[in-house]
Design an enzyme around this catalytic site. Sequence first.
Site, PDB file in Angstrom:
ATOM      1  N   GLU A 191    -121.496  35.557  33.306  1.00  0.00           N
ATOM      2  CA  GLU A 191    -122.411  36.521  32.702  1.00  0.00           C
ATOM      3  C   GLU A 191    -121.836  37.103  31.423  1.00  0.00           C
ATOM      4  OE1 GLU A 191    -124.999  39.195  34.797  1.00  0.00           O
ATOM      5  OE2 GLU A 191    -124.144  38.576  36.713  1.00  0.00           O
ATOM      6  N   SER A 259    -112.577  24.165  46.163  1.00  0.00           N
ATOM      7  CA  SER A 259    -112.399  23.634  47.504  1.00  0.00           C
ATOM      8  C   SER A 259    -113.429  22.612  47.975  1.00  0.00           C
ATOM      9  CB  SER A 259    -112.305  24.742  48.532  1.00  0.00           C
ATOM     10  OG  SER A 259    -111.382  25.714  48.102  1.00  0.00           O
ATOM     11  N   ASP A 331    -123.674  34.437  44.162  1.00  0.00           N
ATOM     12  CA  ASP A 331    -123.882  35.424  43.099  1.00  0.00           C
ATOM     13  C   ASP A 331    -124.306  36.732  43.747  1.00  0.00           C
ATOM     14  OD1 ASP A 331    -124.358  36.863  40.854  1.00  0.00           O
ATOM     15  OD2 ASP A 331    -125.964  35.598  40.078  1.00  0.00           O
ATOM     16  N   ASP A 334    -123.999  41.575  39.683  1.00  0.00           N
ATOM     17  CA  ASP A 334    -124.732  41.422  38.423  1.00  0.00           C
ATOM     18  C   ASP A 334    -124.185  42.385  37.384  1.00  0.00           C
ATOM     19  OD1 ASP A 334    -126.431  39.493  39.412  1.00  0.00           O
ATOM     20  OD2 ASP A 334    -128.089  40.883  39.831  1.00  0.00           O
TER      21      ASP A 334
END
Length: 846
Positions: A191, A259, A331, A334
Amino acid sequence: MSTRVLRPFLSAVVLGASVLLAGCQSWLADGSSVHPTKGNVKLKGLADNVWVRRNALGMPLIESRNFHDALFSLGYLHAADRLSQMIGMRLVAEGRLAEMVGPAALELDHFMRALQLREQGNALYKNASPRIKTFFEVYARGVNAYIYRYQDRMPADLKLSGHKPAYWKPEDSALLFALVNQALAANLQEEIATLVLAQKVGADNLAWLTPIYPDEDLPFAEADKLKGLNLSASKADLTALNANLRPLQQLASLGIAASNNWAVAPSHSRGGKAMLANDTHLPISMPSLWNYVHIRAPQYQAAGVSLAGIPAIVAGFNGKLAWGMTMVMGDNQDLFLEQLENRAGRLHYKRGERWLPARERRETFFIKGERPQRVTFYHTEHGPLLNPALGQHKHMLQPQGLKLGYGIALKSAAADQEALRDDRTLDAFFELSRAQSVDQAAEHVRDIRGMALNLLYADENNIAWQVTGRYPYRKAGRGLIPSPAWNGDYDWEGYADTLLHPYEQNPAQGWLGTANHRTVQPGYGVQLSASWYYPERAERIGELLDNRRSHDLASFKAMHYDQKSLFVAKVQQQWQDSHFAPRLKKAIDTLPAEQRSAAQQARRKLQGFDGQLRAESSQAALWGAFLQQAAEQIFLDELGPKNSASWQAFVLSNDVSYSAVADHLLGREDSPFWNNTNTASQEDKPAILAQSLASAWQFMQLQQGANSALWQWGKLHTYHFQTDGSQLAPHMSALEQAGMKSLQGLFDRGPYPAGGDHTTLNVSAWHWGDSFDTWLIPAMRLIVDFNQAEPMQALNSTGQSGDPASPHYDDGIHAWQKGQYQSFPFQSKNLDAVYGQERLLLMPEK
C-alpha cells in the site's frame, strides 16, 4: 508461514572497530560464551533434574519429569543458543534498537513505536488463560536463569554492542508473537508503495502496476480512490517511509511472502499412511530465525521448529499429529489517508464536516551516544498515524493553522483492542501441539485469530487445511490501495465469522497444498486478500503431487529441492503463439546488426530451456538476465532512475506479491508502459521484448564471457548468509559500513552458488529489478511421513547457535544445501542413535 521476524542486529559499530575485532577474536578463541553440552549445572527454578542431549547439528532433546521443568529448560536453552537474537527481536518490536546501535536505527524505532506492538502483545497475554500465562512465566524464569549465569560471558555481538540485556518478562514472549504477526501483513508495504508509484505515474496508470492475479481484471476502480487527491502534499513523508521499508523488511520480515506446505492422504502414499511437508521461506540470514527443539515430558511430547523467545513449537510433530503453515497473504490491515490541520496548537483530522482532535501519545527514545528524544505520536479513529515515524513531529513548529498534508493512518486487525478481548490464539497454538488427531486439532485451529495462516495438519489417516486469522468486512474497496478516510466510505464493518474461513479435509484429489497463492476464487464470501503471491509454486506442487499416484519420503525430499520454474514455459508459450511469434521475429529483425544477433541467439537458447533453474545451468543464467532486463526495459523509463523512491517501491512490490513485471510478460499488450518514453518512436511489446533479449545476451557476455556454454546461474545468483548488520550496512554511515566490513569474516558465511528463483519450490528469490543476490530461502524444511518407524525428518538453513564461537553456528548450512535431514525419534530405543549418550544435567539448586 512466512514467519521470520528478526535476528540480532549486529551493527554495533563504533570508532576503533579494528580493536574490537581483535578482542572479539580472542573471545571466540576461548569459547567462554558457549554453553557446555555435558556436565552438571545447578539452576534455581527447577523442580527436578532435566537431561539435555544434542544431535550431530546441536539440536537439543529435553527430557524432564514434568512439563514445568521442560518449559524452564526450553527458556534456558533458547537463551543459551540464541540470546542475541532474542534481545534484538525484543528491541526491534519495542522500537528501542537505537539504545543498542545508536542513531542509525532511530527512524526504524520511530516506525515500530508507531505500531504499538507492545500494546498488542500485552493484550494477547492479558487475554490468555491462566495456564498459558503460567507457561510464559516459567519459560521467562528459564531465560533469566541463563542471563544471570552468563551475564559476564555474553556472545561476541552483544559484547561488541556494549548492550546489557534486561531480564526477560512473560509479556516479552507475547510481544515477539505480535512482531511475528506484523511480519505476516504483506499488504502494508504494498500500500505504501502504491502511494509512491501514484505520485510518479498518476492514479490513471497505477492499476497497471498493481495487478491482483493473472486471471483477474486490473484494479482500476481501486486506483480511482486516489484520483483528485494532492499526493504531493505528503511526498516527503512517503519518500522517507519508502526508504525505510527495505531495512525494515530485513529486520522484521515485513510483508514476506513465505512458505510451502503440502500433504497427501493415505490413498496417495506408497505406505498407505498420510504424509506432510513444510518449508518456511524467510530472508537469508545468519543465523536462521528458526531453531529446532525436541521435548519429552510426561503428557507432552513434540519436536519441531521454535522461535527463540516464544515457548512453543511452531511447526512439527507430537507423535500423533503433524502440522505446518504458510502465509495466507491475508490483508487484515489498511492504510487511510487523513486530512490534517493544526488548530490552536493541536493536530486535528477531518470527519465529514467536522475536525476532531487527534489523540496524542508521547514517547521517549534513548539513543546510544546521543541525548534522548521526545516524540509525539497521533491517533485517529483509524489507528496510529505513521507520519511521526517520518519526522511529522517537526511540523509542530510550523505556524498555527498551516495544513500538514495527508496523514497516513494504519487500521489493523491485530491492534483492535475490542477484538483482542476474546482472542485465544496463544491457547489455541498450545492445544494444537497437544492434539492427537486431525479431529481434535480442528477443535482448536479456528481459535487462532491472531495470525493469518494456511494451517495444514495430518494424522496417519487424515489430512486437513484451515485458514486462520481475522478478516475485515469493508464498506467499499478491496484494501489494495490506501483509502481516503474523511467520509467513512471505506471503513470496516466487523470481521468475517470463522465458520466462513476456508477449510477442507481429505479432499477427493488426495492431497492439499498451499504456497501463498490465491486459495479461493474471486467473489468468495470472505475477502482474504488482494495481494496473492505468484501462482507458480502452488501450480508446481499440484503438478508433482498429481504426476505420481504413490508418494514416499524420497519424492517429498525431491519436491523440497525442486528448481523447475513453470513461469518459463508460460513465457515460451507466448513467444510461440501464432499471432505473437511473427511480430517478435520482426521486432528482432529490425534491431541493429549487433543487437539483432544477440537477440536471435538469446531467443534460440531460451526457446529450448526446460525451466530447470540449476546453479550450473547456462540457460538459467540467461533466463535470469532476461527477466532483469525485461523489468528495466518495460518500466525504468517511467519509474526510474534506479536509486529513486519510485523504482525502489516498484522493486519492493515485486517482492511481496504478484507483480507488474510478470503480468506484462504474460499479457497486457495494451499497457501504456510498453512505450519507451525516452525515444521518439512508439514501441510495443514485441519491440521491448526484442530489446530485452538482446540486452540479456550482451549482459551475460560482459559478466561471464563470450562462450555461452560456460555461463552459470550460480555465478550470478548466490547464497550469502549475512547478519542483519551486514545486510543493513548500505543504510549506515561510511564509518559504520567500514566497521561492519571488518567484522563480516567473523559473522557471515558464503557466498555459495544458488539455483532457483521466486517461482521454484526450492525458493531462492532475488529482488526483481535490483540485484541477483538471493534474499529469500527455505529457512527450514520438515517432513512427517507416517509410514516411517520414526516419521519426522527436518533440517535448518544455518546452525542451531547464534554464537560464532559455537561449533553449531554454521554447520547446518552444508546439511541444508545437500539435503541431509536429521531424524527426530519418538521411540525410546532410537534416541541414542540420534542424540548419543552425552548429557548435560540441569539440576535444581536447593
